[in-house]
Scaffold this motif. Structure first.
Motif, PDB file in Angstrom:
ATOM      1  N   PHE A  31      -9.701   1.670  13.868  1.00 47.74           N
ATOM      2  CA  PHE A  31      -9.672   0.421  13.109  1.00 47.74           C
ATOM      3  C   PHE A  31      -8.235   0.173  12.660  1.00 47.74           C
ATOM      4  O   PHE A  31      -7.554   1.097  12.216  1.00 47.74           O
ATOM      5  CB  PHE A  31     -10.613   0.557  11.908  1.00 47.74           C
ATOM      6  CG  PHE A  31     -10.371  -0.454  10.819  1.00 47.74           C
ATOM      7  CD1 PHE A  31     -10.573  -1.807  11.052  1.00 47.74           C
ATOM      8  CD2 PHE A  31      -9.952  -0.058   9.557  1.00 47.74           C
ATOM      9  CE1 PHE A  31     -10.346  -2.747  10.046  1.00 47.74           C
ATOM     10  CE2 PHE A  31      -9.724  -0.987   8.550  1.00 47.74           C
ATOM     11  CZ  PHE A  31      -9.923  -2.328   8.804  1.00 47.74           C
ATOM     12  N   LEU A  32      -7.772  -1.071  12.796  1.00 49.51           N
ATOM     13  CA  LEU A  32      -6.419  -1.396  12.312  1.00 49.51           C
ATOM     14  C   LEU A  32      -6.450  -2.651  11.447  1.00 49.51           C
ATOM     15  O   LEU A  32      -6.790  -3.741  11.925  1.00 49.51           O
ATOM     16  CB  LEU A  32      -5.453  -1.580  13.498  1.00 49.51           C
ATOM     17  CG  LEU A  32      -3.990  -1.826  13.120  1.00 49.51           C
ATOM     18  CD1 LEU A  32      -3.406  -0.655  12.321  1.00 49.51           C
ATOM     19  CD2 LEU A  32      -3.136  -2.066  14.362  1.00 49.51           C
ATOM     20  N   ASP A  33      -6.068  -2.466  10.176  1.00 48.94           N
ATOM     21  CA  ASP A  33      -5.978  -3.557   9.202  1.00 48.94           C
ATOM     22  C   ASP A  33      -4.515  -4.007   9.182  1.00 48.94           C
ATOM     23  O   ASP A  33      -3.671  -3.367   8.561  1.00 48.94           O
ATOM     24  CB  ASP A  33      -6.430  -3.008   7.839  1.00 48.94           C
ATOM     25  CG  ASP A  33      -6.229  -3.987   6.696  1.00 48.94           C
ATOM     26  OD1 ASP A  33      -5.623  -5.053   6.898  1.00 48.94           O
ATOM     27  OD2 ASP A  33      -6.681  -3.672   5.577  1.00 48.94           O
ATOM     28  N   THR A  34      -4.213  -5.097   9.900  1.00 48.33           N
ATOM     29  CA  THR A  34      -2.802  -5.499  10.030  1.00 48.33           C
ATOM     30  C   THR A  34      -2.268  -6.153   8.754  1.00 48.33           C
ATOM     31  O   THR A  34      -1.065  -6.122   8.501  1.00 48.33           O
ATOM     32  CB  THR A  34      -2.592  -6.444  11.232  1.00 48.33           C
ATOM     33  OG1 THR A  34      -3.331  -7.647  11.021  1.00 48.33           O
ATOM     34  CG2 THR A  34      -3.010  -5.790  12.526  1.00 48.33           C
ATOM     35  N   GLY A  35      -3.163  -6.726   7.943  1.00 49.19           N
ATOM     36  CA  GLY A  35      -2.746  -7.285   6.649  1.00 49.19           C
ATOM     37  C   GLY A  35      -2.166  -6.182   5.770  1.00 49.19           C
ATOM     38  O   GLY A  35      -1.185  -6.391   5.047  1.00 49.19           O
ATOM     39  N   ALA A  36      -2.767  -4.980   5.860  1.00 49.90           N
ATOM     40  CA  ALA A  36      -2.280  -3.834   5.077  1.00 49.90           C
ATOM     41  C   ALA A  36      -0.848  -3.478   5.491  1.00 49.90           C
ATOM     42  O   ALA A  36      -0.049  -3.025   4.662  1.00 49.90           O
ATOM     43  CB  ALA A  36      -3.205  -2.640   5.257  1.00 49.90           C
ATOM     44  N   MET A  37      -0.505  -3.711   6.768  1.00 49.21           N
ATOM     45  CA  MET A  37       0.855  -3.416   7.231  1.00 49.21           C
ATOM     46  C   MET A  37       1.862  -4.382   6.589  1.00 49.21           C
ATOM     47  O   MET A  37       2.918  -3.970   6.110  1.00 49.21           O
ATOM     48  CB  MET A  37       0.924  -3.525   8.761  1.00 49.21           C
ATOM     49  CG  MET A  37       0.048  -2.496   9.465  1.00 49.21           C
ATOM     50  SD  MET A  37      -0.081  -2.782  11.260  1.00 49.21           S
ATOM     51  CE  MET A  37       1.589  -2.398  11.809  1.00 49.21           C
ATOM     52  N   TYR A  38       1.526  -5.697   6.590  1.00 49.43           N
ATOM     53  CA  TYR A  38       2.418  -6.683   5.950  1.00 49.43           C
ATOM     54  C   TYR A  38       2.535  -6.388   4.449  1.00 49.43           C
ATOM     55  O   TYR A  38       3.600  -6.526   3.848  1.00 49.43           O
ATOM     56  CB  TYR A  38       1.907  -8.113   6.191  1.00 49.43           C
ATOM     57  CG  TYR A  38       2.123  -8.560   7.616  1.00 49.43           C
ATOM     58  CD1 TYR A  38       3.345  -9.103   8.014  1.00 49.43           C
ATOM     59  CD2 TYR A  38       1.128  -8.408   8.582  1.00 49.43           C
ATOM     60  CE1 TYR A  38       3.554  -9.497   9.341  1.00 49.43           C
ATOM     61  CE2 TYR A  38       1.330  -8.789   9.902  1.00 49.43           C
ATOM     62  CZ  TYR A  38       2.551  -9.334  10.269  1.00 49.43           C
ATOM     63  OH  TYR A  38       2.772  -9.705  11.576  1.00 49.43           O
ATOM     64  N   ARG A  39       1.408  -5.990   3.859  1.00 46.48           N
ATOM     65  CA  ARG A  39       1.419  -5.665   2.429  1.00 46.48           C
ATOM     66  C   ARG A  39       2.284  -4.434   2.145  1.00 46.48           C
ATOM     67  O   ARG A  39       3.036  -4.393   1.155  1.00 46.48           O
ATOM     68  CB  ARG A  39      -0.015  -5.417   1.947  1.00 46.48           C
ATOM     69  CG  ARG A  39      -0.849  -6.683   1.845  1.00 46.48           C
ATOM     70  CD  ARG A  39      -2.311  -6.372   1.559  1.00 46.48           C
ATOM     71  NE  ARG A  39      -3.095  -7.583   1.439  1.00 46.48           N
ATOM     72  CZ  ARG A  39      -3.240  -8.270   0.304  1.00 46.48           C
ATOM     73  NH1 ARG A  39      -2.698  -7.822  -0.821  1.00 46.48           N
ATOM     74  NH2 ARG A  39      -3.935  -9.383   0.284  1.00 46.48           N
ATOM     75  N   ALA A  40       2.195  -3.414   3.009  1.00 42.55           N
ATOM     76  CA  ALA A  40       2.958  -2.179   2.791  1.00 42.55           C
ATOM     77  C   ALA A  40       4.467  -2.439   2.889  1.00 42.55           C
ATOM     78  O   ALA A  40       5.247  -1.915   2.089  1.00 42.55           O
ATOM     79  CB  ALA A  40       2.528  -1.118   3.805  1.00 42.55           C
ATOM     80  N   VAL A  41       4.869  -3.282   3.845  1.00 43.29           N
ATOM     81  CA  VAL A  41       6.295  -3.624   3.969  1.00 43.29           C
ATOM     82  C   VAL A  41       6.760  -4.374   2.709  1.00 43.29           C
ATOM     83  O   VAL A  41       7.853  -4.144   2.193  1.00 43.29           O
ATOM     84  CB  VAL A  41       6.550  -4.473   5.248  1.00 43.29           C
ATOM     85  CG1 VAL A  41       7.964  -5.010   5.282  1.00 43.29           C
ATOM     86  CG2 VAL A  41       6.258  -3.653   6.492  1.00 43.29           C
ATOM     87  N   THR A  42       5.880  -5.247   2.207  1.00 45.43           N
ATOM     88  CA  THR A  42       6.192  -6.001   0.983  1.00 45.43           C
ATOM     89  C   THR A  42       6.375  -5.046  -0.201  1.00 45.43           C
ATOM     90  O   THR A  42       7.337  -5.173  -0.972  1.00 45.43           O
ATOM     91  CB  THR A  42       5.041  -6.997   0.681  1.00 45.43           C
ATOM     92  OG1 THR A  42       4.836  -7.810   1.837  1.00 45.43           O
ATOM     93  CG2 THR A  42       5.352  -7.859  -0.523  1.00 45.43           C
TER      94      THR A  42
END
Ligand code: DC
Length: 209
Positions: A31-42
């Motif tokens: 499973f990949l939550d790509t929103g979590a990736m944008y959030r983590a960079v933020t």
């Protein structure tokens, strides 16, 4: 394409995370939550004092940062699972997600992730069906009423969810759009298991056809 991907897009609170997570578990896929990736960079930008409006500095951060989403979201080895859902991050993430340099790095990482999975991956976000995996095994667009989506987002509130809807769907870089060949599922008043069952049926039909 050689890797199996179920691509799921939709606005905030449409049920993407819950449905994608449960679907991946049911299939035994990743499973990949790509929103979590944008959030983590933020989160990392806010943590290190990088201005989220600085397009090239944010692009360089997105390229170089060490990111994991499972079992918990971490950035450069720091667990940020809770921090990524704060109001400050909700506010700033739309700016980061509108940055084409950041998006380029995130898309690269998302494709690499799917390439490395032994069976398949359920990937959810905003541009997964249109940009990241346009040739996915199955493409799904989730929707739900604004009232229900805001209720699911809890404290974020209707105004903030509506503001992010506008930001996500009107930005120049990969706006949220429904792919013409995506199957649409309205999750208003529907249980997660029920939505998963429907998508599993679609997958079965797709594989047979
Ligand atoms: O799904 P989410 O609310 O956690 O996403 C956080 C933000 O990131 C949201 O404002 C949209 C953006 N996003 C995006 O632009 N592209 C993606 N593939 C995933 C999320």
């Amino acid at each position: 394409m050689s890797v199996q991907v179920i691509a799921i897009d939709g606005p905030a609170g449409s049920g993407k995370s819950s449905v994608a997570r449960a679907l991946a578990a049911a299939l035994g896929w990743s499973f990949l939550d790509t929103g979590a990736m944008y959030r983590a960079v933020t989160v990392e930008a806010l943590h290190t004092g990088i201005d989220v409006h600085d397009v090239s500095a944010m692009g360089e951060l997105a390229r170089s940062v060490k990111l994991t989403t499972l079992p918990r979201v971490s950035v450069n080895g720091r667990d940020v699972e809770d921090e990524i859902r704060t109001e400050t991050v909700n506010e700033a993430v739309s700016i980061v997600a509108a940055n084409a340099l950041v998006r380029h790095q995130m898309v690269r990482r998302q494709r690499e992730f799917a390439d490395e999975q032994p069976l398949g991956t359920v990937v959810e976000g905003r541009d997964i069906t249109t940009v990241v995996f346009p040739n996915a095994t199955l493409k799904v667009f989730l929707t739900a009423s604004l009232v229900e989506r805001s209720r699911r987002r809890g404290e974020e509130g209707e105004a903030s969810v509506a503001r992010r809807d506008v930001a996500d769907s009107t930005r120049l870089a990969s706006p949220l759009r429904q792919a013409p060949d995506a199957l649409v599922l309205d999750t208003t008043g529907r249980k997660v298991d029920d939505a998963v069952e429907e998508i599993m049926q679609w997958l079965k039909n797709q594989t047979l056809s």
